[in-house]
Each structure stands twice: as structure tokens, then as C-alpha cells.
Write a protein that holds these residues in place. Structure first.
Motif, PDB file in Angstrom:
ATOM      1  N   ILE A 120      36.437  16.075 -14.536  1.00 48.04           N
ATOM      2  CA  ILE A 120      35.260  16.757 -15.058  1.00 48.04           C
ATOM      3  C   ILE A 120      35.130  16.458 -16.546  1.00 48.04           C
ATOM      4  O   ILE A 120      36.076  16.016 -17.197  1.00 48.04           O
ATOM      5  N   CYS A 121      33.953  16.697 -17.047  1.00 45.06           N
ATOM      6  CA  CYS A 121      33.769  16.636 -18.501  1.00 45.06           C
ATOM      7  C   CYS A 121      32.911  17.814 -18.906  1.00 45.06           C
ATOM      8  O   CYS A 121      32.175  18.386 -18.108  1.00 45.06           O
ATOM      9  N   THR A 122      33.060  18.176 -20.148  1.00 44.78           N
ATOM     10  CA  THR A 122      32.241  19.243 -20.698  1.00 44.78           C
ATOM     11  C   THR A 122      31.506  18.715 -21.928  1.00 44.78           C
ATOM     12  O   THR A 122      32.066  17.939 -22.709  1.00 44.78           O
ATOM     13  N   VAL A 123      30.265  19.123 -22.058  1.00 41.85           N
ATOM     14  CA  VAL A 123      29.416  18.712 -23.173  1.00 41.85           C
ATOM     15  C   VAL A 123      29.135  19.957 -24.007  1.00 41.85           C
ATOM     16  O   VAL A 123      28.546  20.926 -23.517  1.00 41.85           O
ATOM     17  N   TYR A 124      29.565  19.914 -25.255  1.00 44.02           N
ATOM     18  CA  TYR A 124      29.466  21.072 -26.135  1.00 44.02           C
ATOM     19  C   TYR A 124      28.037  21.342 -26.603  1.00 44.02           C
ATOM     20  O   TYR A 124      27.594  22.489 -26.652  1.00 44.02           O
ATOM     21  N   LYS A 125      27.309  20.289 -26.956  1.00 45.45           N
ATOM     22  CA  LYS A 125      25.931  20.449 -27.433  1.00 45.45           C
ATOM     23  C   LYS A 125      25.004  19.606 -26.551  1.00 45.45           C
ATOM     24  O   LYS A 125      24.772  18.431 -26.832  1.00 45.45           O
ATOM     25  N   PRO A 126      24.484  20.209 -25.484  1.00 47.98           N
ATOM     26  CA  PRO A 126      23.651  19.443 -24.550  1.00 47.98           C
ATOM     27  C   PRO A 126      22.481  18.716 -25.210  1.00 47.98           C
ATOM     28  O   PRO A 126      22.173  17.580 -24.853  1.00 47.98           O
ATOM     29  N   SER A 127      21.838  19.348 -26.197  1.00 49.10           N
ATOM     30  CA  SER A 127      20.670  18.718 -26.817  1.00 49.10           C
ATOM     31  C   SER A 127      21.049  17.456 -27.591  1.00 49.10           C
ATOM     32  O   SER A 127      20.216  16.572 -27.772  1.00 49.10           O
ATOM     33  N   ASP A 128      22.307  17.342 -28.021  1.00 46.47           N
ATOM     34  CA  ASP A 128      22.751  16.163 -28.772  1.00 46.47           C
ATOM     35  C   ASP A 128      23.302  15.057 -27.871  1.00 46.47           C
ATOM     36  O   ASP A 128      23.237  13.885 -28.237  1.00 46.47           O
ATOM     37  N   ASN A 129      23.883  15.415 -26.739  1.00 46.71           N
ATOM     38  CA  ASN A 129      24.627  14.430 -25.955  1.00 46.71           C
ATOM     39  C   ASN A 129      24.089  14.157 -24.550  1.00 46.71           C
ATOM     40  O   ASN A 129      24.599  13.267 -23.874  1.00 46.71           O
ATOM     41  N   ILE A 130      23.093  14.909 -24.101  1.00 49.80           N
ATOM     42  CA  ILE A 130      22.523  14.649 -22.782  1.00 49.80           C
ATOM     43  C   ILE A 130      21.177  13.963 -22.976  1.00 49.80           C
ATOM     44  O   ILE A 130      20.247  14.517 -23.544  1.00 49.80           O
ATOM     45  N   VAL A 131      21.125  12.719 -22.518  1.00 53.18           N
ATOM     46  CA  VAL A 131      19.951  11.879 -22.716  1.00 53.18           C
ATOM     47  C   VAL A 131      18.859  12.215 -21.701  1.00 53.18           C
ATOM     48  O   VAL A 131      17.675  12.260 -22.042  1.00 53.18           O
ATOM     49  N   SER A 132      19.254  12.428 -20.445  1.00 57.62           N
ATOM     50  CA  SER A 132      18.273  12.738 -19.408  1.00 57.62           C
ATOM     51  C   SER A 132      18.953  13.492 -18.272  1.00 57.62           C
ATOM     52  O   SER A 132      20.165  13.383 -18.079  1.00 57.62           O
ATOM     53  N   SER A 133      18.159  14.248 -17.553  1.00 61.16           N
ATOM     54  CA  SER A 133      18.644  14.995 -16.387  1.00 61.16           C
ATOM     55  C   SER A 133      17.570  14.993 -15.317  1.00 61.16           C
ATOM     56  O   SER A 133      16.382  15.146 -15.622  1.00 61.16           O
ATOM     57  N   LYS A 134      18.013  14.809 -14.055  1.00 68.34           N
ATOM     58  CA  LYS A 134      17.051  14.872 -12.957  1.00 68.34           C
ATOM     59  C   LYS A 134      17.734  15.446 -11.725  1.00 68.34           C
ATOM     60  O   LYS A 134      18.934  15.271 -11.510  1.00 68.34           O
ATOM     61  N   ILE A 135      16.953  16.140 -10.925  1.00 76.12           N
ATOM     62  CA  ILE A 135      17.442  16.691  -9.668  1.00 76.12           C
ATOM     63  C   ILE A 135      17.545  15.537  -8.673  1.00 76.12           C
ATOM     64  O   ILE A 135      16.574  14.801  -8.473  1.00 76.12           O
ATOM     65  N   ILE A 136      18.740  15.390  -8.074  1.00 75.21           N
ATOM     66  CA  ILE A 136      18.912  14.291  -7.111  1.00 75.21           C
ATOM     67  C   ILE A 136      19.083  14.778  -5.675  1.00 75.21           C
ATOM     68  O   ILE A 136      18.967  13.992  -4.742  1.00 75.21           O
ATOM     69  N   GLU A 137      19.377  16.068  -5.497  1.00 71.92           N
ATOM     70  CA  GLU A 137      19.511  16.581  -4.128  1.00 71.92           C
ATOM     71  C   GLU A 137      19.247  18.084  -4.110  1.00 71.92           C
ATOM     72  O   GLU A 137      19.701  18.818  -4.974  1.00 71.92           O
ATOM     73  N   ILE A 138      18.491  18.495  -3.110  1.00 71.80           N
ATOM     74  CA  ILE A 138      18.254  19.909  -2.835  1.00 71.80           C
ATOM     75  C   ILE A 138      18.575  20.110  -1.359  1.00 71.80           C
ATOM     76  O   ILE A 138      18.180  19.302  -0.526  1.00 71.80           O
ATOM     77  N   GLY A 139      19.307  21.160  -1.056  1.00 69.49           N
ATOM     78  CA  GLY A 139      19.639  21.396   0.337  1.00 69.49           C
ATOM     79  C   GLY A 139      19.806  22.870   0.639  1.00 69.49           C
ATOM     80  O   GLY A 139      19.876  23.710  -0.266  1.00 69.49           O
ATOM     81  N   ASP A 140      19.879  23.165   1.913  1.00 69.45           N
ATOM     82  CA  ASP A 140      20.037  24.525   2.393  1.00 69.45           C
ATOM     83  C   ASP A 140      21.525  24.844   2.543  1.00 69.45           C
ATOM     84  O   ASP A 140      22.242  24.126   3.245  1.00 69.45           O
ATOM     85  N   ILE A 141      21.988  25.887   1.882  1.00 69.96           N
ATOM     86  CA  ILE A 141      23.401  26.254   1.925  1.00 69.96           C
ATOM     87  C   ILE A 141      23.836  26.582   3.341  1.00 69.96           C
ATOM     88  O   ILE A 141      24.894  26.143   3.800  1.00 69.96           O
ATOM     89  N   LYS A 142      23.019  27.322   4.069  1.00 66.12           N
ATOM     90  CA  LYS A 142      23.368  27.702   5.444  1.00 66.12           C
ATOM     91  C   LYS A 142      23.586  26.464   6.319  1.00 66.12           C
ATOM     92  O   LYS A 142      24.545  26.402   7.088  1.00 66.12           O
ATOM     93  N   ASP A 143      22.706  25.463   6.175  1.00 67.29           N
ATOM     94  CA  ASP A 143      22.853  24.226   6.953  1.00 67.29           C
ATOM     95  C   ASP A 143      24.170  23.523   6.621  1.00 67.29           C
ATOM     96  O   ASP A 143      24.855  23.018   7.504  1.00 67.29           O
ATOM     97  N   GLU A 144      24.522  23.477   5.346  1.00 70.71           N
ATOM     98  CA  GLU A 144      25.758  22.812   4.923  1.00 70.71           C
ATOM     99  C   GLU A 144      26.992  23.550   5.461  1.00 70.71           C
ATOM    100  O   GLU A 144      27.951  22.925   5.895  1.00 70.71           O
ATOM    101  N   ILE A 145      26.953  24.868   5.445  1.00 71.04           N
ATOM    102  CA  ILE A 145      28.075  25.664   5.938  1.00 71.04           C
ATOM    103  C   ILE A 145      28.238  25.434   7.440  1.00 71.04           C
ATOM    104  O   ILE A 145      29.354  25.263   7.934  1.00 71.04           O
ATOM    105  N   GLU A 146      27.134  25.420   8.152  1.00 73.15           N
ATOM    106  CA  GLU A 146      27.199  25.205   9.615  1.00 73.15           C
ATOM    107  C   GLU A 146      27.732  23.819   9.965  1.00 73.15           C
ATOM    108  O   GLU A 146      28.371  23.636  10.978  1.00 73.15           O
ATOM    109  N   GLN A 147      27.480  22.839   9.086  1.00 75.85           N
ATOM    110  CA  GLN A 147      27.959  21.481   9.309  1.00 75.85           C
ATOM    111  C   GLN A 147      29.412  21.312   8.849  1.00 75.85           C
ATOM    112  O   GLN A 147      30.013  20.274   9.043  1.00 75.85           O
ATOM    113  N   GLY A 148      29.935  22.334   8.175  1.00 70.67           N
ATOM    114  CA  GLY A 148      31.313  22.288   7.714  1.00 70.67           C
ATOM    115  C   GLY A 148      31.535  21.611   6.390  1.00 70.67           C
ATOM    116  O   GLY A 148      32.642  21.203   6.063  1.00 70.67           O
ATOM    117  N   ASN A 149      30.510  21.472   5.562  1.00 72.24           N
ATOM    118  CA  ASN A 149      30.655  20.844   4.240  1.00 72.24           C
ATOM    119  C   ASN A 149      30.980  21.844   3.175  1.00 72.24           C
ATOM    120  O   ASN A 149      30.663  22.953   3.169  1.00 72.24           O
TER     121      ASN A 149
END
Length: 194
Positions: free
Chosen positions: A165-194
Motif C-alpha cells: 500500500i501507499c499513502t499520500v499525505y497531500k492529495p492535491s499535490d501528488n494525485i494527478v488524476s482519479s477515475k472510477i473504474i468499477e462499480i458493483g453490488d456488494i450483495k452480488d459479490e458476497i453471494e459469489q464468494g469474493n
């Protein structure tokens, strides 16, 4: 020299939308693994940090008192992190471990006054170093044992690290871009065993 990382952050959908529109809020406290900052799974011990971020989002959605998942959806965010090499602390390397040991020696008297005993103090040492201006630590990388849902429900605790893992102390200084890459249903994942 500028270093780049791709970090994966697992959270719920509402928080993810806020992050993408206005950036991250940092976790604060001396009990944090590597001090104050935003935490990401990155390539290292695992070649699938995006999967670990998803598993983290699901595991941390569980409310143990109410025995329910507090969110219906999980979300994984991909962020590009940049940091100058001089402001990067790599706790997966011998040099980084020596820096942490140096910080302990430097703050030993202060730690004794705080009466901190028998608990991990990596985060405390890094916060003290930042707070007293000893080291300009913007991004920290380390290997840790993370309890995901399986480890929590089966009460598995190992000493062997399973995540980088890594931690970023000042996001506005060190994070260039962010995007959502996956959205899912927690219940579906639990039922599938993930």
C-alpha cells in the motif's frame, strides 16, 4: 526525479463520486499504518491491487454492531500518483527501514512521554517527522497484512504481509488524476464468494 504509481482505492459509490469531483479526504491519526494520508493498494506483493481495493471496500462496508452492509454498492477508484524521489519513503527497502529506525531513535524520549507501548508506531513516527519538519515525506510505501472479509469472518490473522500500500499525505499535490473504474453490488459479490 519524479516517481509515478497507479493507486487503487476502494470505497462506496457516494464517497467515490465526491472523491472524483473534489479529491480525497485524508485519514488522520497516529494509529494509521503509515501516518496521515489517503491510502491506496499498489503493485507489489500482489499483482492485482485493484482486486484488493474492491475487497477492502466490501470488507469495510460491514457494520459489525448492526450485522449489515452499510452500503449497497462498492466502488474502485484508479488514481495516478506522482512524487519527487526526495519526498518518497519506501518502507519495502532497507534504506526506508533505516529511516524508520532513525526516526524511532530521534523520538524515543517523546514516545516514552506519550506512554506508547507494545503497539505498531510506524504512523506515529511518520507523523512526528512531518510535524517537526525533519523529513518532507509526501508519499510512503509499505507492505502490510490486510484483513479483507474472508480474514475478518474466519478470524484469520497472519504476520506475513499480503498487500503493498501507499499513502499520500497531500492529495492535491501528488494525485494527478482519479477515475472510477468499477462499480458493483456488494450483495452480488458476497453471494459469489469474493
Amino acid at each position: 526525479m519524479t516517481l509515478q504509481f497507479t493507486g487503487y482505492h476502494g470505497t462506496n459509490l457516494i464517497a467515490a463520486k465526491n472523491i472524483v469531483s473534489s479529491n480525497y479526504d485524508i485519514s488522520k491519526g497516529d494509529d494509521e499504518w503509515m501516518g496521515n494520508g489517503v491510502y491506496f493498494f499498489i503493485n507489489g506483493l500482489s499483482s492485482k491491487p485493484e482486486e484488493q481495493a474492491k475487497k477492502w471496500a466490501i470488507a469495510t462496508s460491514w457494520n459489525n454492531q448492526k450485522k449489515i452492509y452499510e452500503h449497497k454498492s462498492y466502488c474502485t477508484i484508479n488514481s495516478l500518483i506522482e512524487v519527487e524521489e526526495d519526498n518518497f519513503l519506501d518502507l519495502t527497502s532497507e534504506d526506508g527501514i533505516e529511516v524508520l529506525s532513525y526516526l524511532y531513535d530521534k523520538f524515543e524520549k517523546k514516545i516514552k512521554k506519550l506512554n506508547v507501548r507494545f503497539k505498531p508506531m510506524d504512523g506515529l513516527l511518520i507523523n512526528l517527522a512531518r510535524g517537526e519538519g525533519i523529513l518532507p515525506i509526501d508519499v510512503v510505501k509499505g507492505n502490510f497484512y490486510i484483513k479483507f472479509a474472508k480474514e475478518r469472518t474466519k478470524k484469520i490473522t497472519l504476520r506475513t504481509a499480503n498487500s503493498t500500500i501507499c499513502t499520500v499525505y497531500k492529495p492535491s499535490d501528488n494525485i494527478v488524476s482519479s477515475k472510477i473504474i468499477e462499480i458493483g453490488d456488494i450483495k452480488d459479490e458476497i453471494e459469489q464468494g469474493n
